[in-house]
Design a protein around this motif. Structure first.
Motif, PDB file in Angstrom:
ATOM      1  N   TYR A  14       0.589  -1.324  -0.048  1.00 37.45           N
ATOM      2  CA  TYR A  14      -0.120  -0.138  -0.191  1.00 37.45           C
ATOM      3  C   TYR A  14       1.007   0.760  -0.029  1.00 37.45           C
ATOM      4  O   TYR A  14       1.578   1.140   0.820  1.00 37.45           O
ATOM      5  CB  TYR A  14      -1.115   0.243   1.588  1.00 37.45           C
ATOM      6  CG  TYR A  14      -1.869  -0.865   1.356  1.00 37.45           C
ATOM      7  CD1 TYR A  14      -3.365  -0.679   0.621  1.00 37.45           C
ATOM      8  CD2 TYR A  14      -1.604  -2.173   1.742  1.00 37.45           C
ATOM      9  CE1 TYR A  14      -4.122  -1.779   0.264  1.00 37.45           C
ATOM     10  CE2 TYR A  14      -3.290  -2.976   2.409  1.00 37.45           C
ATOM     11  CZ  TYR A  14      -4.067  -2.884   1.513  1.00 37.45           C
ATOM     12  OH  TYR A  14      -5.062  -3.481   1.121  1.00 37.45           O
ATOM     13  N   LYS A  21      -0.089  10.713   5.515  1.00 37.39           N
ATOM     14  CA  LYS A  21       0.727  10.130   6.184  1.00 37.39           C
ATOM     15  C   LYS A  21       0.598   9.258   7.823  1.00 37.39           C
ATOM     16  O   LYS A  21       0.964   8.424   8.383  1.00 37.39           O
ATOM     17  CB  LYS A  21       2.312  10.503   6.760  1.00 37.39           C
ATOM     18  CG  LYS A  21       3.419  10.160   7.676  1.00 37.39           C
ATOM     19  CD  LYS A  21       4.384  10.906   7.614  1.00 37.39           C
ATOM     20  CE  LYS A  21       4.191  12.125   7.840  1.00 37.39           C
ATOM     21  NZ  LYS A  21       5.996  13.854   8.048  1.00 37.39           N
ATOM     22  N   ALA A  24      -1.617   6.587   7.535  1.00 36.99           N
ATOM     23  CA  ALA A  24      -0.762   5.265   7.631  1.00 36.99           C
ATOM     24  C   ALA A  24      -0.218   4.796   8.556  1.00 36.99           C
ATOM     25  O   ALA A  24      -0.512   4.100   9.270  1.00 36.99           O
ATOM     26  CB  ALA A  24      -0.335   5.851   6.359  1.00 36.99           C
ATOM     27  N   LYS A  25       0.206   5.711   9.413  1.00 40.08           N
ATOM     28  CA  LYS A  25       1.017   4.872  11.008  1.00 40.08           C
ATOM     29  C   LYS A  25      -0.213   4.361  11.819  1.00 40.08           C
ATOM     30  O   LYS A  25       0.083   3.677  12.505  1.00 40.08           O
ATOM     31  CB  LYS A  25       1.352   6.217  11.381  1.00 40.08           C
ATOM     32  CG  LYS A  25       2.995   6.231  10.403  1.00 40.08           C
ATOM     33  CD  LYS A  25       3.464   8.424  11.462  1.00 40.08           C
ATOM     34  CE  LYS A  25       4.518   8.166  10.666  1.00 40.08           C
ATOM     35  NZ  LYS A  25       5.857   9.662  11.490  1.00 40.08           N
ATOM     36  N   SER A  26      -1.364   5.030  11.799  1.00 41.75           N
ATOM     37  CA  SER A  26      -2.526   4.518  12.823  1.00 41.75           C
ATOM     38  C   SER A  26      -2.649   3.159  11.778  1.00 41.75           C
ATOM     39  O   SER A  26      -3.587   2.769  12.733  1.00 41.75           O
ATOM     40  CB  SER A  26      -3.790   5.443  12.899  1.00 41.75           C
ATOM     41  OG  SER A  26      -4.283   5.425  11.732  1.00 41.75           O
ATOM     42  N   PHE A  28      -1.356   1.130  10.092  1.00 37.85           N
ATOM     43  CA  PHE A  28      -0.341  -0.289  10.378  1.00 37.85           C
ATOM     44  C   PHE A  28      -0.565  -1.679  11.620  1.00 37.85           C
ATOM     45  O   PHE A  28      -0.412  -2.441  11.648  1.00 37.85           O
ATOM     46  CB  PHE A  28       0.843   0.157  10.316  1.00 37.85           C
ATOM     47  CG  PHE A  28       2.119  -0.737  10.528  1.00 37.85           C
ATOM     48  CD1 PHE A  28       2.909  -1.229   9.284  1.00 37.85           C
ATOM     49  CD2 PHE A  28       2.609  -0.908  11.734  1.00 37.85           C
ATOM     50  CE1 PHE A  28       3.272  -2.568   9.482  1.00 37.85           C
ATOM     51  CE2 PHE A  28       3.979  -1.662  11.449  1.00 37.85           C
ATOM     52  CZ  PHE A  28       4.318  -2.792   9.966  1.00 37.85           C
ATOM     53  N   PRO A  29      -0.540  -0.805  12.732  1.00 35.09           N
ATOM     54  CA  PRO A  29      -0.464  -1.776  13.646  1.00 35.09           C
ATOM     55  C   PRO A  29      -2.119  -2.869  14.155  1.00 35.09           C
ATOM     56  O   PRO A  29      -1.554  -4.053  13.948  1.00 35.09           O
ATOM     57  CB  PRO A  29      -0.730  -0.820  15.234  1.00 35.09           C
ATOM     58  CG  PRO A  29      -0.391   0.466  14.793  1.00 35.09           C
ATOM     59  CD  PRO A  29      -0.677   0.647  12.996  1.00 35.09           C
ATOM     60  N   ILE A  31      -3.037  -3.452  11.031  1.00 37.35           N
ATOM     61  CA  ILE A  31      -2.780  -4.367   9.876  1.00 37.35           C
ATOM     62  C   ILE A  31      -2.552  -5.494   9.802  1.00 37.35           C
ATOM     63  O   ILE A  31      -2.485  -6.453   9.912  1.00 37.35           O
ATOM     64  CB  ILE A  31      -2.625  -3.494   8.092  1.00 37.35           C
ATOM     65  CG1 ILE A  31      -3.484  -2.870   8.065  1.00 37.35           C
ATOM     66  CG2 ILE A  31      -2.076  -4.792   6.988  1.00 37.35           C
ATOM     67  CD1 ILE A  31      -3.327  -2.205   6.223  1.00 37.35           C
ATOM     68  N   ALA A  32      -1.094  -5.433  10.890  1.00 38.13           N
ATOM     69  CA  ALA A  32       0.147  -6.468  11.533  1.00 38.13           C
ATOM     70  C   ALA A  32      -0.948  -7.117  11.740  1.00 38.13           C
ATOM     71  O   ALA A  32      -0.560  -8.258  12.436  1.00 38.13           O
ATOM     72  CB  ALA A  32       0.440  -4.966  12.191  1.00 38.13           C
TER      73      ALA A  32
END
Length: 163
Positions: A14, A21, A24-26, A28-29, A31-32
Motif C-alpha cells: 500500500y 502519512k 497510514a501510521k495509525s 499499520f498496527p 493491519i499487522a
C-alpha cells in the motif's frame, strides 16, 4: 493519494501519499495484527499474562514462536555436587554461562572464574602446583583436588546472579 502496487516477489504494498502519512501510521498496527493473528501491535506496552499464554497454547496460536518459560531462582541456592566428576561438569556449565553473559571466549572466562574464586575465598590457583591430567596441567582439577570445587561453583553462581 493511495495506491496498491504489486511487488516482484509476489507481495503487495500500500502506498500512501504524504497527506495521508498520519492515517497510514495509525492503520499499520491494525493491519499487522490481522496479518500475524496477534494483538502485539495494538498494545505494544502490554505484557503477556498467564491467561494469555494459556489461551495461546490451548488455541494452538504458537505458529512461529516457541514458548519459553523460566523461573528467576538465584543459582546461589542451588545444590553443589560433592562428587569430583559432577563438580567438574557443573564448573563447565557455569563457565559456558559466564561466556554467554560476559561475551568472553572460553579461556578468558576460565581466567576470570579463577580470579572470582581468589577474590571470594583467597585461594589462588595460579600460586599452587597444578594437577596434571593426561600430561597437561588442569587448573579446574587443581581447584577440586584442593577442596575448593564447591567454593568455585558458589562464587561463580553469586557472580552470575549479580551480573
Amino acid at each position: 493519494m493511495l495506491a496498491l502496487k504489486e511487488l516482484k516477489n509476489g507481495g503487495v504494498a500500500y502506498i500512501f501519499g504524504e497527506d495521508m502519512k498520519d492515517f497510514a501510521k495509525s492503520l499499520f498496527p491494525v493491519i499487522a495484527s490481522k496479518a500475524l493473528g496477534e494483538q502485539e501491535f495494538l498494545h505494544p506496552k502490554r505484557s503477556k499474562t498467564l491467561d494469555d499464554v494459556k489461551f495461546a497454547i490451548e488455541s494452538g496460536k504458537q505458529n512461529k514462536h516457541q514458548l519459553k518459560l523460566s523461573l528467576n531462582v538465584p543459582k546461589t541456592t542451588s545444590f553443589v555436587p560433592a562428587d569430583k566428576a559432577e563438580l567438574k561438569q557443573e564448573a563447565h556449565a557455569l563457565i559456558a554461562e559466564l561466556c554467554a553473559k560476559d561475551g568472553l571466549k572460553f579461556g578468558l572466562a576460565w581466567t576470570k572464574a579463577y580470579r572470582i574464586l581468589a577474590d571470594s575465598t583467597g585461594f589462588d590457583v595460579y600460586s599452587v602446583k597444578p594437577t596434571v591430567v593426561r600430561g597437561k596441567p588442569c587448573l579446574i582439577q587443581t581447584v577440586i583436588d584442593h577442596g575448593k570445587g564447591g567454593d568455585f561453583c558458589r562464587a561463580l553462581r553469586r557472580y552470575l546472579d549479580k551480573h
